[in-house]
Motif scaffolding. Structure first.
Motif, PDB file in Angstrom:
ATOM      1  N   GLU A  22      83.673 -13.152 -46.031  1.00  0.00           N
ATOM      2  CA  GLU A  22      84.575 -13.643 -47.060  1.00  0.00           C
ATOM      3  C   GLU A  22      85.773 -12.708 -47.168  1.00  0.00           C
ATOM      4  N   ASN A  23      86.928 -13.233 -47.507  1.00  0.00           N
ATOM      5  CA  ASN A  23      88.185 -12.467 -47.595  1.00  0.00           C
ATOM      6  C   ASN A  23      88.596 -11.885 -46.248  1.00  0.00           C
ATOM      7  N   LYS A  24      88.073 -12.464 -45.165  1.00  0.00           N
ATOM      8  CA  LYS A  24      88.421 -12.070 -43.794  1.00  0.00           C
ATOM      9  C   LYS A  24      88.076 -10.623 -43.480  1.00  0.00           C
ATOM     10  N   GLU A  25      87.149 -10.055 -44.235  1.00  0.00           N
ATOM     11  CA  GLU A  25      86.732  -8.678 -43.984  1.00  0.00           C
ATOM     12  C   GLU A  25      85.249  -8.652 -43.659  1.00  0.00           C
ATOM     13  N   GLY A  26      84.856  -7.676 -42.874  1.00  0.00           N
ATOM     14  CA  GLY A  26      83.451  -7.531 -42.561  1.00  0.00           C
ATOM     15  C   GLY A  26      82.910  -8.680 -41.738  1.00  0.00           C
ATOM     16  N   ALA A  27      81.605  -8.866 -41.846  1.00  0.00           N
ATOM     17  CA  ALA A  27      80.940  -9.882 -41.036  1.00  0.00           C
ATOM     18  C   ALA A  27      79.794 -10.498 -41.812  1.00  0.00           C
ATOM     19  N   MET A  28      79.340 -11.614 -41.317  1.00  0.00           N
ATOM     20  CA  MET A  28      78.122 -12.252 -41.791  1.00  0.00           C
ATOM     21  C   MET A  28      77.462 -12.895 -40.580  1.00  0.00           C
ATOM     22  N   LEU A  29      76.153 -13.000 -40.614  1.00  0.00           N
ATOM     23  CA  LEU A  29      75.413 -13.571 -39.495  1.00  0.00           C
ATOM     24  C   LEU A  29      74.717 -14.851 -39.936  1.00  0.00           C
ATOM     25  N   VAL A  30      74.716 -15.830 -39.047  1.00  0.00           N
ATOM     26  CA  VAL A  30      73.982 -17.073 -39.269  1.00  0.00           C
ATOM     27  C   VAL A  30      73.074 -17.278 -38.064  1.00  0.00           C
ATOM     28  N   VAL A  31      71.774 -17.394 -38.322  1.00  0.00           N
ATOM     29  CA  VAL A  31      70.803 -17.614 -37.257  1.00  0.00           C
ATOM     30  C   VAL A  31      70.453 -19.100 -37.249  1.00  0.00           C
ATOM     31  N   THR A  32      70.588 -19.730 -36.075  1.00  0.00           N
ATOM     32  CA  THR A  32      70.359 -21.166 -35.956  1.00  0.00           C
ATOM     33  C   THR A  32      69.415 -21.460 -34.793  1.00  0.00           C
ATOM     34  N   ALA A  33      68.930 -22.690 -34.760  1.00  0.00           N
ATOM     35  CA  ALA A  33      68.149 -23.143 -33.609  1.00  0.00           C
ATOM     36  C   ALA A  33      69.077 -23.305 -32.418  1.00  0.00           C
ATOM     37  N   GLY A  34      68.522 -23.216 -31.237  1.00  0.00           N
ATOM     38  CA  GLY A  34      69.314 -23.265 -30.009  1.00  0.00           C
ATOM     39  C   GLY A  34      70.084 -24.549 -29.789  1.00  0.00           C
ATOM     40  N   ASP A  35      69.636 -25.649 -30.373  1.00  0.00           N
ATOM     41  CA  ASP A  35      70.319 -26.920 -30.179  1.00  0.00           C
ATOM     42  C   ASP A  35      71.270 -27.275 -31.312  1.00  0.00           C
ATOM     43  N   ALA A  36      71.412 -26.400 -32.283  1.00  0.00           N
ATOM     44  CA  ALA A  36      72.265 -26.668 -33.446  1.00  0.00           C
ATOM     45  C   ALA A  36      73.662 -26.089 -33.239  1.00  0.00           C
ATOM     46  N   ARG A  37      74.636 -26.758 -33.825  1.00  0.00           N
ATOM     47  CA  ARG A  37      76.019 -26.272 -33.796  1.00  0.00           C
ATOM     48  C   ARG A  37      76.532 -26.169 -35.222  1.00  0.00           C
ATOM     49  N   ILE A  38      77.401 -25.213 -35.458  1.00  0.00           N
ATOM     50  CA  ILE A  38      77.974 -25.049 -36.790  1.00  0.00           C
ATOM     51  C   ILE A  38      78.788 -26.288 -37.149  1.00  0.00           C
ATOM     52  N   ASP A  39      78.557 -26.796 -38.337  1.00  0.00           N
ATOM     53  CA  ASP A  39      79.325 -27.900 -38.898  1.00  0.00           C
ATOM     54  C   ASP A  39      80.337 -27.270 -39.849  1.00  0.00           C
ATOM     55  N   ASN A  40      81.614 -27.328 -39.482  1.00  0.00           N
ATOM     56  CA  ASN A  40      82.649 -26.645 -40.269  1.00  0.00           C
ATOM     57  C   ASN A  40      82.703 -27.106 -41.720  1.00  0.00           C
ATOM     58  N   LYS A  41      82.486 -28.386 -41.956  1.00  0.00           N
ATOM     59  CA  LYS A  41      82.510 -28.895 -43.338  1.00  0.00           C
ATOM     60  C   LYS A  41      81.344 -28.336 -44.151  1.00  0.00           C
ATOM     61  N   LYS A  42      80.163 -28.335 -43.563  1.00  0.00           N
ATOM     62  CA  LYS A  42      78.997 -27.784 -44.257  1.00  0.00           C
ATOM     63  C   LYS A  42      79.169 -26.284 -44.493  1.00  0.00           C
TER      64      LYS A  42
END
Length: 164
Positions: free
Chosen positions: A52-72
């Motif tokens: 958030e605020n374009k600083e630092g990082a965050m991690l999201v762990v997903t299943a291998g067949d999933a793709r990030i949904d920008n709206k969600k």
């Protein structure tokens, strides 16, 4: 060095010996699945985003067949998804692309687990290198990965029960 950091991270849990070191690269979901002899969707991929605020990082762990949904993603976190570059990921997270995982992370960045993982009893996240993995239950992944929350930020995965 990152693999060694992850081994040290798992040592107090007596799980360091459970890390699988492959002779070949497992840097992509398909390669990892092939070399581990599992379905690609059971590879738990860890994606690094600008925080958030374009600083630092965050991690999201997903299943291998999933793709990030920008709206969600935007609805869940309140800002647009911006993946870190390879250099930023190594600098901020401490793992190179292909070995990114929620274990032995360089800073205490928030880690979110996507609902797409809950289809499986066990999954295979990387362990800090492009040729390593460990089989963990979903609860172990959340616990060892210091999950902050379960989120629903992915698309393109079948929402059906699967055994693993």
């Amino acid at each position: 060095m990152s693999l060694e950091d992850v081994k040290a991270y798992f040592r107090p849990f007596n799980r360091d010996k459970d890390i699988i070191e492959l002779q070949l690269s497992s840097a992509t979901v398909d390669l990892a699945a092939e070399h581990l002899h599992v379905e690609p969707e059971r590879i738990a991929k860890t994606l690094a985003f600008r925080g958030e605020n374009k600083e630092g990082a965050m991690l999201v762990v997903t299943a291998g067949d999933a793709r990030i949904d920008n709206k969600k993603f935007r609805k869940t976190f309140g800002f647009k998804a911006h993946m870190l570059s390879a250099d930023e990921t190594l600098d901020l997270v401490g793992h190179a692309i292909g070995g990114v995982c929620p274990f032995a992370v360089k800073h205490d960045w928030p880690v979110y687990m996507d609902e797409s993982l809950k289809r499986f009893k066990t999954v295979f996240p990387a362990c800090g290198s492009s040729n390593s993995a460990i089989e963990l239950t979903i609860d172990e992944l959340y616990s060892y990965g210091k999950g902050k929350a379960w989120v629903d930020v992915c698309k393109d995965w079948p929402e059906v029960e699967k055994e693993g």
